[in-house]
Design a protein around this motif. Structure first.
Motif, short mmCIF file in Angstrom:
data_model
loop_
_atom_site.label_atom_id
_atom_site.label_comp_id
_atom_site.label_asym_id
_atom_site.label_seq_id
_atom_site.Cartn_x
_atom_site.Cartn_y
_atom_site.Cartn_z
N THR A 4 0.82 -1.22 0.00
CA THR A 4 0.00 0.00 0.00
C THR A 4 0.85 1.27 0.00
OG1 THR A 4 -0.15 -0.11 2.42
CG2 THR A 4 -1.94 -1.13 1.16
N ASN A 19 -7.24 -4.65 1.95
CA ASN A 19 -6.48 -3.57 2.58
C ASN A 19 -6.07 -2.53 1.55
OD1 ASN A 19 -5.09 -2.19 4.67
ND2 ASN A 19 -3.19 -3.19 4.11
N GLN A 47 -9.16 -0.45 0.62
CA GLN A 47 -9.53 0.52 1.64
C GLN A 47 -8.54 1.68 1.68
OE1 GLN A 47 -12.50 0.29 3.46
NE2 GLN A 47 -11.90 2.44 3.74
N SER A 48 -7.27 1.39 1.41
CA SER A 48 -6.27 2.45 1.39
C SER A 48 -6.50 3.40 0.22
CB SER A 48 -4.86 1.84 1.31
OG SER A 48 -4.59 1.06 2.47
N ASP A 50 -9.39 5.59 1.31
CA ASP A 50 -8.95 6.54 2.34
C ASP A 50 -8.10 7.66 1.75
OD1 ASP A 50 -10.26 4.98 4.19
OD2 ASP A 50 -8.45 3.98 4.92
#
Length: 328
Positions: free
Chosen positions: A102, A142, A145-146, A149
């Motif tokens: 990420t 993950n 979602q990153s 965000d």
């Protein structure tokens, strides 16, 4: 502006940077993978930058990086940074399976990435493992979602496959109520690299849309831009939207504005065409920029009208490469 022989403006290049992928999705390739090309058989980053620079001068303004999985190629991020600086390239985006670290997300945002397309066929960990033959679900979620965000425009690409992920259609649609994401359901295509036989599909875009409408009868039709590959919709009040892509039905060919360069440098003016002309070999034989531009125009003026016409012209009917070798 750049036009083909059917009066369609060409603005969009899908650039494959690698054939390799760290997943083994059964609808794309056999479990053992593919006979990967060696480094010399692939375009170098310098060769890619040269070709994109020439195409930008001709009218191409949008580039999407594809694979395989782009992040498995070394030094991808510096290459993308160089690509973003080419005059005329207004939008740079990437398609990924989300298994990359990420930490790349902030760098993508800093270089002004236009959008990230995330290939994700299920929201269920067990089904993810069955489809991809790998245990990377938690990392992919993950990564997703990153992206959200970080405020990066995010699309989820979901290949709809009978007996494999039909139960994921509605949960993915409902994800758009929570997140500002565009989920796009794609008809399964025959580009499976020999992992299974060629077969017609039952779950076309109309059937997918019917299933969604039965659960959400108030869905609203959104405007589709002129060269859109999807028919787009939204649940009233949702933060995101969803679309259906008739990739197998090919009802959107009439406004196609995209071309492809495979990782080996073959030009594909239609996804369903036969193996394309090798710009890798042409450059390495000493072609000038003017020679390359003229060769591009030669093929742009000979594009198939649609995917059906291109398929009819294939030298071996019902023979299809993997999407990894074609370039996304």
């Amino acid at each position: 502006m750049l036009f083909d022989n059917h009066g369609r403006q060409l603005r969009y290049l899908r650039l494959g940077v690698t054939e390799r992928c760290n997943l083994r999705c059964f609808y794309c390739m056999p479990e053992e993978g593919l006979p990967w090309s060696n480094k010399k058989q692939l375009l170098s980053y310098e060769e890619m930058l040269r070709l994109v620079g020439i195409l930008a001068k001709m009218g191409i303004s949008k580039v999407r990086i594809t694979g395989g999985e782009p992040f498995v190629r070394k030094d991808l991020m510096p290459f993308m940074a160089d690509l973003s600086q080419i005059e005329g390239i207004e939008k740079l985006s990437i398609t990924t399976n989300g298994t990359a670290p990420t930490r790349h997300i902030e760098a993508l945002k800093a270089m002004g990435i236009h959008a990230v397309n995330l290939s994700l066929d299920t929201l269920n960990k067990e089904r993810f493992h069955k489809i991809t033959r790998r245990d990377e679900f938690d990392q992919v979620i993950n990564f997703y979602q990153s992206l959200i965000d970080a405020g990066i425009r995010t699309k989820i690409n979901t290949v709809v496959m009978e007996e494999h992920n039909l139960e994921d259609i509605l949960p993915l649609v409902e994800l758009t109520q929570k997140d500002p994401v565009n989920v796009r359901f794609i008809e399964e295509m025959p580009f499976n690299g020999g992992s299974k036989g060629y077969q017609k599909i039952d779950w076309n875009y109309k059937k997918i849309l019917q299933l969604i409408a039965e659960k959400h009868p108030t869905i609203q039709k959104l405007d589709d831009h002129a060269s859109s590959t999807s028919y787009n919709y939204q649940i009233p009040g949702a933060r995101g939207s969803f679309g259906v892509i008739p990739a197998y039905s090919r009802s959107i060919c009439g406004t196609c504005d995209r071309i492809r360069l495979t990782p080996k440098g073959d030009l594909m003016t239609c996804l369903y065409q036969n193996e394309g002309f090798s710009f890798r070999d042409f450059m390495r034989q000493g072609a000038s920029d003017q020679d390359i531009q003229e060769k591009f125009m030669h093929f742009f003026k000979r594009r198939a009208k649609n995917g059906f016409e291109a398929e009819e012209q294939k030298s071996q009917s019902n023979t299809f490469e993997s999407m990894a070798t074609i370039g996304g």
